[in-house]
Design a protein around this motif. Structure first.
Motif, PDB file in Angstrom:
ATOM      1  N   SER A 137      -4.266  -2.297  -0.332  1.00 49.59           N
ATOM      2  CA  SER A 137      -4.696  -1.036   0.551  1.00 49.59           C
ATOM      3  C   SER A 137      -5.569  -1.515   1.581  1.00 49.59           C
ATOM      4  CB  SER A 137      -4.888   0.128  -0.251  1.00 49.59           C
ATOM      5  OG  SER A 137      -5.574  -0.349  -1.245  1.00 49.59           O
TER       6      SER A 137
ATOM      7  N   PRO B  36       0.714  -1.246   0.225  1.00 50.00           N
ATOM      8  CA  PRO B  36       0.136  -0.056  -0.062  1.00 50.00           C
ATOM      9  C   PRO B  36       0.781   1.029  -0.127  1.00 50.00           C
ATOM     10  CG  PRO B  36      -0.027  -0.823   2.369  1.00 50.00           C
ATOM     11  CD  PRO B  36       0.832  -1.944   1.205  1.00 50.00           C
TER      12      PRO B  36
ATOM     13  N   VAL C  38     -10.052   6.022   4.664  1.00 48.36           N
ATOM     14  CA  VAL C  38      -8.530   6.097   4.847  1.00 48.36           C
ATOM     15  C   VAL C  38      -7.886   6.370   3.570  1.00 48.36           C
ATOM     16  CG1 VAL C  38      -6.692   4.663   5.565  1.00 48.36           C
ATOM     17  CG2 VAL C  38      -8.958   3.924   6.527  1.00 48.36           C
ATOM     18  N   TYR C  39      -7.151   7.542   3.848  1.00 46.15           N
ATOM     19  CA  TYR C  39      -6.279   8.206   2.647  1.00 46.15           C
ATOM     20  C   TYR C  39      -4.899   7.904   3.089  1.00 46.15           C
ATOM     21  CZ  TYR C  39      -3.596  12.184   0.327  1.00 46.15           C
ATOM     22  OH  TYR C  39      -3.032  12.697  -0.089  1.00 46.15           O
ATOM     23  N   ARG C  40      -4.197   7.250   1.791  1.00 47.90           N
ATOM     24  CA  ARG C  40      -2.964   6.939   1.813  1.00 47.90           C
ATOM     25  C   ARG C  40      -2.451   6.176   3.160  1.00 47.90           C
ATOM     26  NH1 ARG C  40       0.780   9.311  -1.619  1.00 47.90           N
ATOM     27  NH2 ARG C  40       2.297   9.929  -0.382  1.00 47.90           N
ATOM     28  N   ALA C  41      -3.209   4.923   3.265  1.00 48.62           N
ATOM     29  CA  ALA C  41      -2.802   4.019   4.290  1.00 48.62           C
ATOM     30  C   ALA C  41      -1.428   3.751   4.283  1.00 48.62           C
ATOM     31  CB  ALA C  41      -3.901   2.802   4.202  1.00 48.62           C
TER      32      ALA C  41
ATOM     33  N   PHE D  23     -12.926   1.146  -3.887  1.00 56.22           N
ATOM     34  CA  PHE D  23     -11.853   1.805  -4.261  1.00 56.22           C
ATOM     35  C   PHE D  23     -12.096   2.963  -5.271  1.00 56.22           C
ATOM     36  CE2 PHE D  23      -8.293  -1.609  -3.589  1.00 56.22           C
ATOM     37  CZ  PHE D  23      -9.383  -2.410  -2.902  1.00 56.22           C
TER      38      PHE D  23
ATOM     39  N   LEU E  34       1.598   5.825  -6.845  1.00 56.87           N
ATOM     40  CA  LEU E  34       1.047   4.912  -5.706  1.00 56.87           C
ATOM     41  C   LEU E  34       2.486   4.028  -5.185  1.00 56.87           C
ATOM     42  CD1 LEU E  34      -2.604   3.929  -6.443  1.00 56.87           C
ATOM     43  CD2 LEU E  34      -1.766   5.351  -4.628  1.00 56.87           C
TER      44      LEU E  34
ATOM     45  N   VAL F 160      -5.840  -6.554  -8.150  1.00 60.55           N
ATOM     46  CA  VAL F 160      -7.075  -5.721  -7.656  1.00 60.55           C
ATOM     47  C   VAL F 160      -6.826  -4.258  -8.338  1.00 60.55           C
ATOM     48  CG1 VAL F 160      -8.398  -4.735  -5.846  1.00 60.55           C
ATOM     49  CG2 VAL F 160      -7.133  -6.958  -5.539  1.00 60.55           C
ATOM     50  N   TYR F 161      -8.018  -4.145  -9.319  1.00 62.94           N
ATOM     51  CA  TYR F 161      -7.769  -3.066  -9.975  1.00 62.94           C
ATOM     52  C   TYR F 161      -6.312  -2.469 -10.535  1.00 62.94           C
ATOM     53  CZ  TYR F 161     -12.340  -2.446  -7.925  1.00 62.94           C
ATOM     54  OH  TYR F 161     -13.672  -2.903  -7.573  1.00 62.94           O
TER      55      TYR F 161
ATOM     56  N   ASP G 154      -1.877  -5.189  -4.163  1.00 61.13           N
ATOM     57  CA  ASP G 154      -1.911  -6.352  -5.028  1.00 61.13           C
ATOM     58  C   ASP G 154      -2.152  -6.203  -6.223  1.00 61.13           C
ATOM     59  OD1 ASP G 154      -2.010  -9.561  -4.379  1.00 61.13           O
ATOM     60  OD2 ASP G 154      -3.576  -8.886  -5.778  1.00 61.13           O
TER      61      ASP G 154
ATOM     62  N   SER H  81       0.831  -1.171  -7.388  1.00 67.42           N
ATOM     63  CA  SER H  81       0.393  -0.469  -6.100  1.00 67.42           C
ATOM     64  C   SER H  81      -0.358  -1.697  -5.372  1.00 67.42           C
ATOM     65  CB  SER H  81      -0.194   0.621  -5.684  1.00 67.42           C
ATOM     66  OG  SER H  81      -1.500   0.483  -6.334  1.00 67.42           O
TER      67      SER H  81
ATOM     68  N   GLN I 264      -6.690   8.434  -3.850  1.00 68.10           N
ATOM     69  CA  GLN I 264      -5.840   7.674  -2.983  1.00 68.10           C
ATOM     70  C   GLN I 264      -6.322   7.186  -1.778  1.00 68.10           C
ATOM     71  OE1 GLN I 264      -1.724   8.577  -3.100  1.00 68.10           O
ATOM     72  NE2 GLN I 264      -1.591   9.445  -5.023  1.00 68.10           N
ATOM     73  N   ALA I 265      -7.699   7.224  -1.759  1.00 68.80           N
ATOM     74  CA  ALA I 265      -8.323   6.638  -0.475  1.00 68.80           C
ATOM     75  C   ALA I 265      -9.434   5.639  -0.588  1.00 68.80           C
ATOM     76  CB  ALA I 265      -9.113   7.912   0.004  1.00 68.80           C
TER      77      ALA I 265
ATOM     78  N   TRP J 297       1.117   5.595   4.523  1.00 72.91           N
ATOM     79  CA  TRP J 297       2.068   6.429   4.054  1.00 72.91           C
ATOM     80  C   TRP J 297       2.314   7.518   5.505  1.00 72.91           C
ATOM     81  CZ3 TRP J 297       4.348   7.173  -0.667  1.00 72.91           C
ATOM     82  CH2 TRP J 297       4.131   6.173  -1.802  1.00 72.91           C
TER      83      TRP J 297
HETATM   84  N1  SAH Z   1      -4.032  -2.709  -6.248  1.00 70.48           N
HETATM   85  C1  SAH Z   1      -4.237  -1.769  -5.307  1.00 70.48           C
HETATM   86  C2  SAH Z   1      -5.446  -0.651  -6.082  1.00 70.48           C
HETATM   87  C3  SAH Z   1      -5.032  -0.089  -7.025  1.00 70.48           C
HETATM   88  S1  SAH Z   1      -6.567   0.829  -7.538  1.00 70.48           S
HETATM   89  C4  SAH Z   1      -4.388  -2.240  -4.076  1.00 70.48           C
HETATM   90  O1  SAH Z   1      -4.596  -3.664  -4.004  1.00 70.48           O
HETATM   91  O2  SAH Z   1      -4.666  -1.736  -3.118  1.00 70.48           O
HETATM   92  C5  SAH Z   1      -5.888   2.378  -6.919  1.00 70.48           C
HETATM   93  C6  SAH Z   1      -6.919   2.927  -5.683  1.00 70.48           C
HETATM   94  O3  SAH Z   1      -6.599   1.854  -4.652  1.00 70.48           O
HETATM   95  C7  SAH Z   1      -6.902   4.122  -5.207  1.00 70.48           C
HETATM   96  O4  SAH Z   1      -7.586   5.160  -5.872  1.00 70.48           O
HETATM   97  C8  SAH Z   1      -7.577   3.927  -3.611  1.00 70.48           C
HETATM   98  O5  SAH Z   1      -8.815   3.695  -3.813  1.00 70.48           O
HETATM   99  C9  SAH Z   1      -6.720   2.726  -3.443  1.00 70.48           C
HETATM  100  N2  SAH Z   1      -5.540   2.797  -2.693  1.00 70.48           N
HETATM  101  C10 SAH Z   1      -4.387   2.218  -3.217  1.00 70.48           C
HETATM  102  N3  SAH Z   1      -3.277   2.424  -2.288  1.00 70.48           N
HETATM  103  C11 SAH Z   1      -3.863   3.056  -1.245  1.00 70.48           C
HETATM  104  C12 SAH Z   1      -3.581   3.507  -0.021  1.00 70.48           C
HETATM  105  N4  SAH Z   1      -2.321   3.340   0.553  1.00 70.48           N
HETATM  106  N5  SAH Z   1      -4.310   3.809   0.920  1.00 70.48           N
HETATM  107  C13 SAH Z   1      -5.656   3.919   0.485  1.00 70.48           C
HETATM  108  N6  SAH Z   1      -6.155   3.615  -0.609  1.00 70.48           N
HETATM  109  C14 SAH Z   1      -5.299   3.252  -1.477  1.00 70.48           C
END
Ligand code: SAH
Length: 267
Positions: free
Chosen positions: A114, A12, A192-195, A165, A38, A88-89, A85, A83, A222-223, A197
């Motif tokens: 995340s 994350p 949770v914003y930027r978990a 997400f 990310l 996932v997206y 896993d 970023s 990023q939340a 970080w």
């Molecule tokens: N593959 C990533 C997701 C990528 S899509 C995973 O497994 O987490 C990108 C989205 O993931 C962001 O818009 C946010 O919704 C979420 N995201 C990724 N990193 C994050 C983090 N550190 N904190 C919070 N949300 C996060």
């Protein structure tokens, strides 16, 4: 020698949430492709000296595939860093297809999503017996549309723990969809914003304040948004059957105390 692409989950954000396998893969790679938005540049310290480092965020899919084509021609090992896993997206599907069409060996190195980092920041379990035993991971449509059977209002009807997400940009619409689906206005929510970080932000609020809170903290990217009764006060919730004194299993059989003592002593 055939080329190879490893899709590596970078976790994350915090560089120490990289897996050992991810570190070993980065060490072995000839080329590291990574998205600056990310993924913390600190993870690049694991790349071997002389490895080629390529930022992917200003490149199209086709331009990244050119790197894979070169790997196929020259027998290179590429680590493509995602970023969280990668599954996932992760825009992984089309990259896997392109690599397989090029005859490359492909491998996926799982990462800490995340979702796990957000739950850790909240200090909570997302599945609680008799409260919620189901997680829905979803998103609101943006330029990416949603399949017709996956509209948020429909998913919200289940009342489970729901993790969103990529969905904080239009908070009023988000809140309206969740309410329309049947979550009551007092349903506990978290953003949770930027978990993981250093600038992580954790916000908790009832659903009827969700849009206002997202705006108040100026969170636009990023939340994760987490919704559902499991996000409430943990003290009110049920407990796991597995650790209940009345629940036996292979490592803690019920009604066989002697056998249990023996195997515990043996083990
Ligand atoms: N593959 C990533 C997701 C990528 S899509 C995973 O497994 O987490 C990108 C989205 O993931 C962001 O818009 C946010 O919704 C979420 N995201 C990724 N990193 C994050 C983090 N550190 N904190 C919070 N949300 C996060």
């Amino acid at each position: 020698m055939s080329g190879r692409v490893s899709f590596v989950g970078a976790g994350p954000g915090a560089p120490d949430l990289l897996t050992v396998r991810a570190v070993n893969t980065l060490r072995a790679a000839d080329v590291v492709v990574w998205a600056r938005s990310l993924v913390d540049p600190a993870i690049l310290e694991h790349a071997r000296p002389g490895a080629e480092l390529i930022a992917s965020d200003d490149r199209t899919h086709e331009q990244v595939v050119e790197v894979y084509a070169r790997a196929a021609a020259e027998g290179l090992h590429v680590a493509r860093v995602h970023s969280g896993d990668p599954t996932v997206y992760g825009a992984l599907h089309e990259q896997l297809a392109a690599c397989r069409a090029l005859g490359l060996d492909v491998e996926i190195v799982p990462g800490v999503s995340s979702v796990g980092a957000a739950a850790a920041a909240l200090g909570q379990e997302l599945t609680i017996p008799d409260v919620s035993q189901t997680l829905i991971f979803t998103r609101r449509p943006t330029r990416t549309s949603m399949p017709p059977n996956e509209q948020l209002v429909e998913l919200a009807r289940h009342g489970t723990t729901l993790v969103l997400f990529l969905s904080v940009r239009r908070p009023r619409e988000l809140q309206a969809d969740l309410l329309a689906g049947g979550y009551v206005p007092d349903t506990p929510c978290a953003v949770v914003y930027r978990a993981s970080w250093p600038d992580e932000i954790v916000v908790r609020c009832p659903l009827h304040e969700l849009a206002a809170e997202i705006k108040r903290y100026k969170i636009t990217t990023q939340a994760l948004v987490l919704v559902g009764p499991a996000l409430g006060d943990a003290a009110c919730a049920g407990r796991s059957h597995v650790y209940d004194p009345g629940y036996g299993h292979r490592h803690r059989p019920l009604g066989r105390p002697d056998r249990y003592k023996k195997s515990a002593a043996d083990g």
